[in-house]
Design a protein around this motif. Structure first.
Motif, PDB file in Angstrom:
ATOM      1  N   ASN A 272      -6.398   1.129  18.283  1.00  0.00           N
ATOM      2  CA  ASN A 272      -5.158   0.386  18.459  1.00  0.00           C
ATOM      3  C   ASN A 272      -5.022  -0.735  17.435  1.00  0.00           C
ATOM      4  OD1 ASN A 272      -4.169   1.938  20.587  1.00  0.00           O
ATOM      5  ND2 ASN A 272      -5.343   0.781  22.078  1.00  0.00           N
ATOM      6  N   GLY A 273      -6.128  -1.402  17.117  1.00  0.00           N
ATOM      7  CA  GLY A 273      -6.096  -2.440  16.088  1.00  0.00           C
ATOM      8  C   GLY A 273      -5.759  -1.878  14.720  1.00  0.00           C
ATOM      9  N   LEU A 274      -6.320  -0.725  14.409  1.00  0.00           N
ATOM     10  CA  LEU A 274      -6.025  -0.088  13.124  1.00  0.00           C
ATOM     11  C   LEU A 274      -4.579   0.388  13.048  1.00  0.00           C
ATOM     12  CD1 LEU A 274      -9.367   1.845  12.657  1.00  0.00           C
ATOM     13  CD2 LEU A 274      -8.524  -0.005  11.206  1.00  0.00           C
ATOM     14  N   LEU A 275      -4.044   0.898  14.153  1.00  0.00           N
ATOM     15  CA  LEU A 275      -2.634   1.301  14.163  1.00  0.00           C
ATOM     16  C   LEU A 275      -1.729   0.104  13.916  1.00  0.00           C
ATOM     17  CD1 LEU A 275      -2.030   3.931  16.990  1.00  0.00           C
ATOM     18  CD2 LEU A 275      -1.943   4.250  14.525  1.00  0.00           C
ATOM     19  N   ARG A 276      -2.076  -1.029  14.502  1.00  0.00           N
ATOM     20  CA  ARG A 276      -1.290  -2.243  14.269  1.00  0.00           C
ATOM     21  C   ARG A 276      -1.343  -2.634  12.801  1.00  0.00           C
ATOM     22  NH1 ARG A 276       2.730  -5.325  13.972  1.00  0.00           N
ATOM     23  NH2 ARG A 276       2.286  -7.534  13.941  1.00  0.00           N
ATOM     24  N   LYS A 277      -2.514  -2.532  12.197  1.00  0.00           N
ATOM     25  CA  LYS A 277      -2.663  -2.862  10.775  1.00  0.00           C
ATOM     26  C   LYS A 277      -1.836  -1.905   9.913  1.00  0.00           C
ATOM     27  CE  LYS A 277      -4.723  -5.256   7.529  1.00  0.00           C
ATOM     28  NZ  LYS A 277      -4.236  -6.580   7.196  1.00  0.00           N
ATOM     29  N   VAL A 278      -1.779  -0.640  10.293  1.00  0.00           N
ATOM     30  CA  VAL A 278      -0.941   0.326   9.572  1.00  0.00           C
ATOM     31  C   VAL A 278       0.523  -0.111   9.642  1.00  0.00           C
ATOM     32  CG1 VAL A 278      -0.026   2.692   9.637  1.00  0.00           C
ATOM     33  CG2 VAL A 278      -2.481   2.303   9.789  1.00  0.00           C
ATOM     34  N   ASP A 279       0.981  -0.500  10.820  1.00  0.00           N
ATOM     35  CA  ASP A 279       2.367  -0.948  10.978  1.00  0.00           C
ATOM     36  C   ASP A 279       2.657  -2.171  10.105  1.00  0.00           C
ATOM     37  OD1 ASP A 279       2.882   1.079  12.787  1.00  0.00           O
ATOM     38  OD2 ASP A 279       2.623  -0.198  14.551  1.00  0.00           O
ATOM     39  N   VAL A 280       1.719  -3.098  10.048  1.00  0.00           N
ATOM     40  CA  VAL A 280       1.895  -4.289   9.224  1.00  0.00           C
ATOM     41  C   VAL A 280       1.981  -3.917   7.754  1.00  0.00           C
ATOM     42  CG1 VAL A 280       0.730  -6.401   8.435  1.00  0.00           C
ATOM     43  CG2 VAL A 280       0.852  -5.882  10.877  1.00  0.00           C
ATOM     44  N   LEU A 281       1.099  -3.044   7.302  1.00  0.00           N
ATOM     45  CA  LEU A 281       1.105  -2.640   5.894  1.00  0.00           C
ATOM     46  C   LEU A 281       2.365  -1.861   5.535  1.00  0.00           C
ATOM     47  CD1 LEU A 281      -2.666  -1.736   5.464  1.00  0.00           C
ATOM     48  CD2 LEU A 281      -1.455  -3.673   4.443  1.00  0.00           C
ATOM     49  N   VAL A 282       2.830  -1.022   6.425  1.00  0.00           N
ATOM     50  CA  VAL A 282       4.084  -0.296   6.179  1.00  0.00           C
ATOM     51  C   VAL A 282       5.238  -1.293   6.105  1.00  0.00           C
ATOM     52  CG1 VAL A 282       5.746   1.324   7.201  1.00  0.00           C
ATOM     53  CG2 VAL A 282       3.321   1.911   7.094  1.00  0.00           C
TER      54      VAL A 282
END
Length: 144
Positions: free
Chosen positions: A122-132
């Protein structure tokens, strides 16, 4: 049945240990990649998403399947305990409770692997959203 009794704990805990090791290695790899990624090198958002989400499926799979591996170990441990009860002819409450307690450690181990895996996922998915989001802002000419 004797083979199962001897190697059940080692097999279940070994599989869970391997799953945990793979999950941690992929989590570390993803965090390092996210720190080093150059968003300006991507021309299309879908290529960025594919690159950013690489290995996340494996992390999620570890998180969702580790409890099942633990549960399988518990069920097999209970099976061994009941088999031994049936072979012995007498019912000793102490040995039954020890056998069941030992069987339940497999479920606990599965949860110990699954919970951090899902938190990392879940933390990595959030980081993906931030980077996108940052990539989209770069495309629109907005500086962070």
């Amino acid at each position: 049945m004797e083979l199962l009794k001897l190697y059940l704990d080692h097999a279940v805990l070994g599989i869970l240990g391997l799953m945990s090791f793979v999950m941690l290695a992929l989590v570390i790899e993803r965090y390092i990649y996210f720190i080093r990624v150059k968003l300006e090198n991507f021309q299309h958002i879908e290529l960025l998403k594919v690159t950013l989400t690489r290995n996340l499926t494996t992390i999620s799979s570890v998180g969702s399947n580790a409890p099942y591996i633990g549960l399988l170990g518990t069920v097999l441990g209970i099976l061994v305990t009941f088999y031994e009860m049936g072979q012995g002819g007498k019912i000793d409450v102490n040995s039954i409770m020890v056998g069941l307690a030992m069987a339940l450690k497999a479920t606990a181990a599965g949860l110990v692997v699954a919970i951090p895996a899902m938190l990392f996922y879940n933390g990595l998915l959030r980081k993906v959203d931030v980077l996108v989001g940052r990539w989209t802002a770069l495309q629109d000419g907005v500086k962070a």
